[in-house]
Design an enzyme around this catalytic site. Structure first.
Site, PDB file in Angstrom:
ATOM      1  N   GLU A   1       0.823  -1.211   0.000  1.00  0.00           N
ATOM      2  CA  GLU A   1       0.000   0.000   0.000  1.00  0.00           C
ATOM      3  C   GLU A   1       0.858   1.262   0.000  1.00  0.00           C
ATOM      4  OE1 GLU A   1      -4.086  -0.469   1.853  1.00  0.00           O
ATOM      5  OE2 GLU A   1      -2.846  -1.586   3.273  1.00  0.00           O
TER       6      GLU A   1
ATOM      7  N   GLU B   1      -3.536  -9.099   3.649  1.00  0.00           N
ATOM      8  CA  GLU B   1      -4.160  -8.851   4.952  1.00  0.00           C
ATOM      9  C   GLU B   1      -5.308  -9.794   5.291  1.00  0.00           C
ATOM     10  OE1 GLU B   1      -2.393  -4.743   3.962  1.00  0.00           O
ATOM     11  OE2 GLU B   1      -3.035  -6.567   2.924  1.00  0.00           O
TER      12      GLU B   1
END
Length: 269
Positions: free
Chosen positions: A123, A143
């Site tokens: 990210e 995640e």
């Protein structure tokens, strides 16, 4: 190189290029609160330096970044279970602040992704203008395999970059994407050997730094607005940004240099 804050980030300015280096190699540059705080400070300081025309984001040691510090994230979850609501100023907020700082930077950014950039590190790379990745890199949002989901901007940026279907595949599977496939779908710009990733990132940043800084700044603003703005509004915005440059030194210098068959000397004014 100069240490920033607690020393988890290093900065070096080489002519018009600034290298920002994650400096926690004993933890594979995993991001904890101290590193994120230093990183935000580094980006802010470098971007405010008028001599800087391009930024690289690199990792000290053999790995770019292992993502968020797992011990920190585990402790954060345990602490959250002991209270009704999470306080502000969490590590997630810090990552968001850093990502926003990269996205809104005045100058173009190049990330050198060697060997690893999972989860939060993935990210972290998304708002950069260019991504150079090693052919052996573990790159992806994992995640959902860690009891959460990517919420440092990936669910919003990925669909805009690679389309909704592919974004869902990456986010919901939690699998790494092959670097060559990442290049094919436009997620990264170049794949190379891990040993040369940092050098290639610096070379690209140096090339960018030779261009007109005011032109690049406004081009990036127009491009970043393109996917979120109706076409007529985007064209008007582009035109307005272009007119801002008509009476600048760099505008005259660029065309004069071309007519005189020489390299332009841009000054950012």
């Amino acid at each position: 190189m100069r240490e920033i804050g607690s020393g988890n980030v290093l900065v070096e300015i080489d002519e018009h290029r600034a290298d920002i280096v994650l400096n926690r190699p004993e933890k594979r540059n995993a991001m904890n609160e101290a590193l994120l705080t230093d990183l935000k400070q580094a980006i802010t300081e470098v971007d405010s330096d008028e001599s800087v025309r391009a930024i690289t984001l690199l990792g000290e040691g053999p790995v770019f970044c292992a993502g968020m510090d797992l011990e920190m994230m585990r402790d954060r979850g345990e602490q959250a279970q002991q209270r009704e609501s999470r306080s502000t100023g969490s590590q997630g907020d810090l990552l968001g602040d850093v990502v926003d700082a990269i996205e809104t930077a005045r100058v173009p950014t190049v990330v050198g992704i060697k060997r690893a950039a999972p989860a939060g590190a993935f990210e972290l790379s998304l708002p950069a203008d260019f991504r150079i990745i090693s052919e052996d890199a573990q790159y992806g949002v994992i995640e959902v395999k860690l009891g959460t989901f990517p919420h440092g901007g990936a669910t919003q940026r990925l669909p805009r970059m690679i389309g909704l279907a592919k974004a869902k595949e990456l986010v919901l599977s939690g699998e790494f994407i092959d670097p060559e496939e990442a290049k094919q779908i436009g997620l990264v710009n170049e794949v190379c050997d891990a040993e040369v990733v940092d050098d290639r990132a610096r070379e690209l940043a140096d090339d960018l730094a030779e261009n007109a800084p005011l032109g690049m700044e406004r081009a990036r603003k127009a491009l970043n607005a393109a996917l979120e703005t109706p076409l007529d509004e985007g064209l008007a915005y582009e035109n307005a940004l272009g007119k801002q440059l008509d009476d600048t030194h760099d505008y005259t210098e660029g065309f004069t240099a071309r007519l005189e068959d020489r390299e332009p000397e841009f000054e950012g004014r």
